[in-house]
Design a protein around this motif. Structure first.
Motif: not given
Length: 128
Positions: A25-44, A102-109
């Protein structure tokens, strides 16, 4: 060595990451700012058309499928992982599912999920 100084749940988070990596299962990273969450998932190797994102006000589920298109007998070794998977992410604050980007860029969602203001308390009058 894993340091438990960050959070009492660090060990569980570490074990969960290790389990996802072992299962493919691809690994992920979540970042939290004051107004949003940002999720990144490795999907090569996954095309944007093979990705499905479903969201509610409490989180989102990302799923995808990687199919094996080369089934020739000339293959000597294959360590690629094929098949479908699904992973759910839950956030501490509400998000607005209609505003996901959502955007897929260089194998990362990359998914941006704007937060919704918390529900404000109201006074309710009792009728007789």
């Amino acid at each position: 060595m894993l340091a438990l100084s960050q959070s009492p749940f660090s060990l569980f988070e570490h074990l969960d990451r290790q389990l996802h990596q072992a299962e493919g299962t691809p690994v992920a990273e979540i970042r939290e700012n004051d107004d949003r969450y940002q999720l990144a998932v490795e999907l090569p190797g996954i095309s944007k058309d093979a990705i499905d994102i479903k969201a509610t006000e409490h989180g989102m589920t990302v799923s995808a499928e990687r199919t094996n298109v080369d089934v020739g007998e000339d293959r000597v070794l294959s360590e690629f992982r094929y098949g479908s998977w699904r992973r759910s992410f839950y956030f501490g604050k509400r998000i607005d599912p209609s505003q996901l980007q959502a955007e897929l860029q260089d194998g990362v969602l990359h998914v941006t999920a704007p937060k919704v203001d918390s529900v404000k308390a109201v006074n309710i009058k009792v009728r007789n």
